[in-house]
Design a protein around this motif. Structure first.
Motif, PDB file in Angstrom:
ATOM      1  N   TYR A  48      -7.094   0.861  -4.691  1.00  0.00           N
ATOM      2  CA  TYR A  48      -7.602   2.090  -4.088  1.00  0.00           C
ATOM      3  C   TYR A  48      -6.493   2.638  -3.211  1.00  0.00           C
ATOM      4  O   TYR A  48      -6.104   1.981  -2.245  1.00  0.00           O
ATOM      5  CB  TYR A  48      -8.840   1.777  -3.263  1.00  0.00           C
ATOM      6  CG  TYR A  48      -9.684   2.963  -2.959  1.00  0.00           C
ATOM      7  CD1 TYR A  48      -9.581   3.612  -1.734  1.00  0.00           C
ATOM      8  CD2 TYR A  48     -10.608   3.455  -3.879  1.00  0.00           C
ATOM      9  CE1 TYR A  48     -10.376   4.705  -1.443  1.00  0.00           C
ATOM     10  CE2 TYR A  48     -11.399   4.539  -3.592  1.00  0.00           C
ATOM     11  CZ  TYR A  48     -11.276   5.145  -2.374  1.00  0.00           C
ATOM     12  OH  TYR A  48     -12.060   6.239  -2.074  1.00  0.00           O
ATOM     13  N   PRO A  49      -5.941   3.809  -3.536  1.00  0.00           N
ATOM     14  CA  PRO A  49      -4.856   4.348  -2.712  1.00  0.00           C
ATOM     15  C   PRO A  49      -5.300   4.442  -1.246  1.00  0.00           C
ATOM     16  O   PRO A  49      -6.416   4.819  -0.965  1.00  0.00           O
ATOM     17  CB  PRO A  49      -4.607   5.734  -3.287  1.00  0.00           C
ATOM     18  CG  PRO A  49      -5.211   5.725  -4.644  1.00  0.00           C
ATOM     19  CD  PRO A  49      -6.323   4.721  -4.599  1.00  0.00           C
ATOM     20  N   THR A  50      -4.427   4.064  -0.362  1.00  0.00           N
ATOM     21  CA  THR A  50      -4.773   4.131   1.058  1.00  0.00           C
ATOM     22  C   THR A  50      -4.824   5.570   1.496  1.00  0.00           C
ATOM     23  O   THR A  50      -4.121   6.421   0.980  1.00  0.00           O
ATOM     24  CB  THR A  50      -3.748   3.382   1.920  1.00  0.00           C
ATOM     25  OG1 THR A  50      -2.464   3.944   1.703  1.00  0.00           O
ATOM     26  CG2 THR A  50      -3.738   1.908   1.578  1.00  0.00           C
ATOM     27  N   MET A  51      -5.675   5.842   2.434  1.00  0.00           N
ATOM     28  CA  MET A  51      -5.852   7.193   2.939  1.00  0.00           C
ATOM     29  C   MET A  51      -5.200   7.323   4.306  1.00  0.00           C
ATOM     30  O   MET A  51      -5.840   7.192   5.319  1.00  0.00           O
ATOM     31  CB  MET A  51      -7.341   7.551   3.046  1.00  0.00           C
ATOM     32  CG  MET A  51      -8.069   7.564   1.740  1.00  0.00           C
ATOM     33  SD  MET A  51      -7.374   8.826   0.657  1.00  0.00           S
ATOM     34  CE  MET A  51      -7.043   7.843  -0.772  1.00  0.00           C
ATOM     35  N   GLU A  52      -3.903   7.498   4.298  1.00  0.00           N
ATOM     36  CA  GLU A  52      -3.195   7.686   5.556  1.00  0.00           C
ATOM     37  C   GLU A  52      -3.374   9.124   6.012  1.00  0.00           C
ATOM     38  O   GLU A  52      -3.279  10.054   5.233  1.00  0.00           O
ATOM     39  CB  GLU A  52      -1.714   7.389   5.371  1.00  0.00           C
ATOM     40  CG  GLU A  52      -1.456   5.952   5.032  1.00  0.00           C
ATOM     41  CD  GLU A  52       0.007   5.676   4.846  1.00  0.00           C
ATOM     42  OE1 GLU A  52       0.837   6.375   5.466  1.00  0.00           O
ATOM     43  OE2 GLU A  52       0.336   4.771   4.090  1.00  0.00           O
ATOM     44  N   HIS A  53      -3.633   9.309   7.279  1.00  0.00           N
ATOM     45  CA  HIS A  53      -3.863  10.658   7.802  1.00  0.00           C
ATOM     46  C   HIS A  53      -2.722  11.084   8.692  1.00  0.00           C
ATOM     47  O   HIS A  53      -2.037  10.389   9.276  1.00  0.00           O
ATOM     48  CB  HIS A  53      -5.162  10.720   8.566  1.00  0.00           C
ATOM     49  CG  HIS A  53      -6.331  10.318   7.707  1.00  0.00           C
ATOM     50  ND1 HIS A  53      -6.792  11.109   6.685  1.00  0.00           N
ATOM     51  CD2 HIS A  53      -7.104   9.218   7.705  1.00  0.00           C
ATOM     52  CE1 HIS A  53      -7.823  10.518   6.113  1.00  0.00           C
ATOM     53  NE2 HIS A  53      -8.025   9.364   6.700  1.00  0.00           N
ATOM     54  N   GLY A  81       0.815  -1.217   0.000  1.00  0.00           N
ATOM     55  CA  GLY A  81       0.000   0.000   0.000  1.00  0.00           C
ATOM     56  C   GLY A  81       0.845   1.262   0.000  1.00  0.00           C
ATOM     57  O   GLY A  81       0.550   2.222  -0.704  1.00  0.00           O
ATOM     58  N   LYS A  82       1.921   1.253   0.790  1.00  0.00           N
ATOM     59  CA  LYS A  82       2.784   2.430   0.850  1.00  0.00           C
ATOM     60  C   LYS A  82       3.516   2.628  -0.474  1.00  0.00           C
ATOM     61  O   LYS A  82       3.668   3.754  -0.939  1.00  0.00           O
ATOM     62  CB  LYS A  82       3.775   2.307   2.004  1.00  0.00           C
ATOM     63  CG  LYS A  82       4.563   3.571   2.216  1.00  0.00           C
ATOM     64  CD  LYS A  82       5.300   3.561   3.526  1.00  0.00           C
ATOM     65  CE  LYS A  82       5.940   4.901   3.721  1.00  0.00           C
ATOM     66  NZ  LYS A  82       5.959   5.329   5.076  1.00  0.00           N
ATOM     67  N   MET A  83       3.948   1.530  -1.076  1.00  0.00           N
ATOM     68  CA  MET A  83       4.626   1.617  -2.370  1.00  0.00           C
ATOM     69  C   MET A  83       3.668   2.176  -3.419  1.00  0.00           C
ATOM     70  O   MET A  83       4.055   3.022  -4.232  1.00  0.00           O
ATOM     71  CB  MET A  83       5.147   0.244  -2.806  1.00  0.00           C
ATOM     72  CG  MET A  83       5.864   0.280  -4.138  1.00  0.00           C
ATOM     73  SD  MET A  83       7.279   1.405  -4.173  1.00  0.00           S
ATOM     74  CE  MET A  83       8.470   0.462  -3.290  1.00  0.00           C
ATOM     75  N   HIS A  84       2.417   1.750  -3.386  1.00  0.00           N
ATOM     76  CA  HIS A  84       1.420   2.289  -4.325  1.00  0.00           C
ATOM     77  C   HIS A  84       1.261   3.789  -4.132  1.00  0.00           C
ATOM     78  O   HIS A  84       1.145   4.535  -5.113  1.00  0.00           O
ATOM     79  CB  HIS A  84       0.067   1.586  -4.129  1.00  0.00           C
ATOM     80  CG  HIS A  84       0.000   0.232  -4.735  1.00  0.00           C
ATOM     81  ND1 HIS A  84      -0.905  -0.105  -5.693  1.00  0.00           N
ATOM     82  CD2 HIS A  84       0.741  -0.885  -4.510  1.00  0.00           C
ATOM     83  CE1 HIS A  84      -0.735  -1.361  -6.035  1.00  0.00           C
ATOM     84  NE2 HIS A  84       0.254  -1.854  -5.334  1.00  0.00           N
ATOM     85  N   ASN A  85       1.228   4.231  -2.878  1.00  0.00           N
ATOM     86  CA  ASN A  85       1.078   5.662  -2.595  1.00  0.00           C
ATOM     87  C   ASN A  85       2.279   6.460  -3.091  1.00  0.00           C
ATOM     88  O   ASN A  85       2.118   7.553  -3.631  1.00  0.00           O
ATOM     89  CB  ASN A  85       0.855   5.901  -1.107  1.00  0.00           C
ATOM     90  CG  ASN A  85      -0.555   5.537  -0.686  1.00  0.00           C
ATOM     91  OD1 ASN A  85      -1.497   5.652  -1.450  1.00  0.00           O
ATOM     92  ND2 ASN A  85      -0.693   5.083   0.539  1.00  0.00           N
ATOM     93  N   ILE A  86       3.466   5.933  -2.892  1.00  0.00           N
ATOM     94  CA  ILE A  86       4.676   6.619  -3.343  1.00  0.00           C
ATOM     95  C   ILE A  86       4.670   6.734  -4.871  1.00  0.00           C
ATOM     96  O   ILE A  86       4.952   7.807  -5.426  1.00  0.00           O
ATOM     97  CB  ILE A  86       5.944   5.888  -2.834  1.00  0.00           C
ATOM     98  CG1 ILE A  86       6.051   6.046  -1.315  1.00  0.00           C
ATOM     99  CG2 ILE A  86       7.192   6.402  -3.535  1.00  0.00           C
ATOM    100  CD1 ILE A  86       7.106   5.165  -0.675  1.00  0.00           C
ATOM    101  N   ILE A  87       4.338   5.648  -5.542  1.00  0.00           N
ATOM    102  CA  ILE A  87       4.283   5.667  -7.010  1.00  0.00           C
ATOM    103  C   ILE A  87       3.194   6.632  -7.483  1.00  0.00           C
ATOM    104  O   ILE A  87       3.401   7.412  -8.415  1.00  0.00           O
ATOM    105  CB  ILE A  87       4.054   4.244  -7.561  1.00  0.00           C
ATOM    106  CG1 ILE A  87       5.303   3.385  -7.289  1.00  0.00           C
ATOM    107  CG2 ILE A  87       3.717   4.274  -9.045  1.00  0.00           C
ATOM    108  CD1 ILE A  87       5.110   1.904  -7.534  1.00  0.00           C
TER     109      ILE A  87
END
Length: 189
Positions: A184-189, A4-10
């Motif tokens: 679905y990009p994770t929604m980290e807050h 998930g974090k890798m997807h967000n970075i990309i």
């Protein structure tokens, strides 16, 4: 590193690239051109959420700061941040962050547009204060609020509202498509 974090970075890198490309398209209406940057900020916040949307725009700014000519009309370097419009560049990060508040959640279209418009207002506020400060502290001249707004905000409001609404519409469609595709990009807050 988790998937998930890798997807967000990309995803953030992709949106930084989108901002870099669309920053080159300008429509001159005076000393400050109309750009597609507010569209991308609303889109990035809407698709990636507040944290990663803001990070994506921050990456674009950092690359421009390092000298890569990807800011408005191929500008680059630290000098842009010491110019009268430097606050608007920083305001783009804030705009993406604020746009991602409600856009990151499933919600009514008007709530999504409201968040993006609030982000635009924050960008205007930061940019206008910076613009006035540049004249006051940098040039030793007074810049009244009304004059600053007349030069840097009023000519752009109608176009920016259209771009923000289009950014929300596109962001909503992209998120729906990503969700249907199982990503679905994770929604980290």
């Amino acid at each position: 590193m988790e998937k998930g974090k890798m997807h967000n970075i990309i995803s953030a890198a992709i949106f930084a690239a989108i901002m870099a490309v669309l920053s080159q398209f300008t429509f001159p209406i005076g000393p400050v051109p109309i750009t597609l940057q507010s569209f991308v900020c609303a889109l990035a916040g809407g698709v990636l959420g507040r944290k990663w949307g803001a990070i994506s725009i921050g990456v674009w700014l950092l690359l421009g700061l390092l000298g890569i000519p990807i800011l408005t009309m191929g500008k680059a370097g630290a000098g842009i941040f010491f110019s009268p419009v430097g606050g608007y560049y920083l305001g783009f990060v804030v705009m993406a962050w604020v746009s991602g508040f409600r856009l990151a959640e499933k919600g009514h279209f008007l709530r999504q547009v409201s968040s993006a418009v609030l982000g635009l207002i924050c960008c205007y506020a930061l940019g206008t204060v910076w613009f006035m400060g540049y004249f006051h502290f940098g040039l030793g001249k007074e810049m009244p609020l009304w004059t600053a707004l007349t030069l840097t905000v009023f000519p752009f409001v109608a176009f920016d509202l259209i771009k923000v609404i289009l950014g929300v519409i596109c962001g909503t469609r992209i998120r729906q498509s990503l969700n249907q595709a199982g990503y679905y990009p994770t929604m980290e807050h």
